[in-house]
Design a protein around this motif. Structure first.
Motif, short mmCIF file in Angstrom:
data_model
loop_
_atom_site.label_atom_id
_atom_site.label_comp_id
_atom_site.label_asym_id
_atom_site.label_seq_id
_atom_site.Cartn_x
_atom_site.Cartn_y
_atom_site.Cartn_z
N PHE A 138 10.60 -6.50 3.63
CA PHE A 138 9.48 -6.40 2.55
C PHE A 138 9.84 -5.31 1.63
O PHE A 138 10.17 -4.20 1.93
N TYR A 139 9.86 -5.54 0.34
CA TYR A 139 10.40 -4.78 -0.73
C TYR A 139 9.16 -4.62 -1.57
O TYR A 139 8.92 -5.50 -2.30
N ALA A 140 8.64 -3.43 -2.10
CA ALA A 140 7.50 -3.12 -2.69
C ALA A 140 7.76 -1.99 -3.95
O ALA A 140 8.63 -1.17 -3.64
N ARG A 141 7.31 -2.42 -5.05
CA ARG A 141 7.54 -1.59 -6.05
C ARG A 141 6.20 -1.49 -6.91
O ARG A 141 5.65 -2.49 -7.13
N ALA A 194 0.92 -1.31 0.09
CA ALA A 194 -0.13 -0.02 0.06
C ALA A 194 0.78 1.28 -0.25
O ALA A 194 0.31 2.21 -0.64
N ILE A 195 1.99 1.33 0.55
CA ILE A 195 2.92 2.45 0.62
C ILE A 195 3.18 3.01 -0.91
O ILE A 195 2.86 4.03 -0.81
N PRO A 196 3.89 2.12 -1.64
CA PRO A 196 4.24 2.61 -2.89
C PRO A 196 2.92 3.07 -3.79
O PRO A 196 2.80 3.90 -4.67
N ALA A 197 1.69 2.21 -3.40
CA ALA A 197 0.47 2.74 -4.27
C ALA A 197 0.01 4.12 -3.87
O ALA A 197 -0.63 4.79 -4.69
N MET A 198 0.06 4.33 -2.33
CA MET A 198 -0.67 5.67 -2.15
C MET A 198 0.56 6.79 -2.43
O MET A 198 -0.18 7.79 -2.92
N ARG A 199 1.72 6.54 -2.48
CA ARG A 199 2.45 7.60 -3.21
C ARG A 199 2.07 7.82 -4.55
O ARG A 199 2.08 8.90 -4.97
N ARG A 200 2.24 6.76 -5.36
CA ARG A 200 1.70 6.94 -6.83
C ARG A 200 0.47 7.33 -6.98
O ARG A 200 0.05 8.30 -7.84
N ALA A 201 -0.75 7.10 -6.09
CA ALA A 201 -1.95 7.62 -6.10
C ALA A 201 -2.04 8.92 -5.68
O ALA A 201 -3.31 9.67 -6.00
N ARG A 202 -1.30 9.39 -4.92
CA ARG A 202 -1.04 10.60 -4.21
C ARG A 202 -2.35 10.64 -3.28
O ARG A 202 -3.08 11.61 -3.12
N GLY A 203 -2.48 9.53 -2.66
CA GLY A 203 -3.81 9.44 -1.67
C GLY A 203 -4.08 8.14 -1.15
O GLY A 203 -3.56 7.29 -1.52
#
Length: 115
Positions: free
Chosen positions: A60-63, A27-36
């Motif tokens: 945990f490594y997420a991209r 969820a962290i990179p998803a929130m950053r990319r979605a800006r919210g």
């Protein structure tokens, strides 16, 4: 680091504990990319490669894998470092999850263009 309460009767970490941590990491990179705000809408793939034990240091490594109009797919890899006296690191899990961007009212919204 998983704790004894996270173990099943055989001494392995519950898969559900790992799945929850993967969802948080993704969820962290998803929130950053979605800006919210985002919501998990699919677990597209999830493969447990090795068990995780108490005492393992789990990373945990997420991209971001791909971005659609309202959704973001994220790849997550999970590694465990074991045996502190003679450390080894092994890949224990890999997953792909899809998140949808949501507005304040909880309905999906479009993802802004990349900055």
């Amino acid at each position: 680091m998983p704790m004894p309460a996270d173990l099943n009767a055989y001494g392995d970490v519950f898969g559900g504990w790992i799945m929850a941590q993967v969802d948080i990491a993704g969820a962290i990179p998803a929130m950053r990319r979605a800006r919210g705000r985002v919501a998990t809408v699919a677990v597209n793939s999830f493969m447990f490669k090795q068990p995780v034990s108490v005492g393992d240091l789990v990373s945990f490594y997420a991209r971001v894998g791909s971005v659609g109009r309202t959704s973001v797919s994220v790849d997550v890899e999970v590694f465990a470092q074991r045996h502190p006296e003679n450390p080894i690191t092994v890949k224990v899990t890999e997953a792909r999850l899809t998140y949808v961007a949501v507005g304040a009212d909880g309905t999906k919204r479009e993802i802004p263009p990349a900055a």
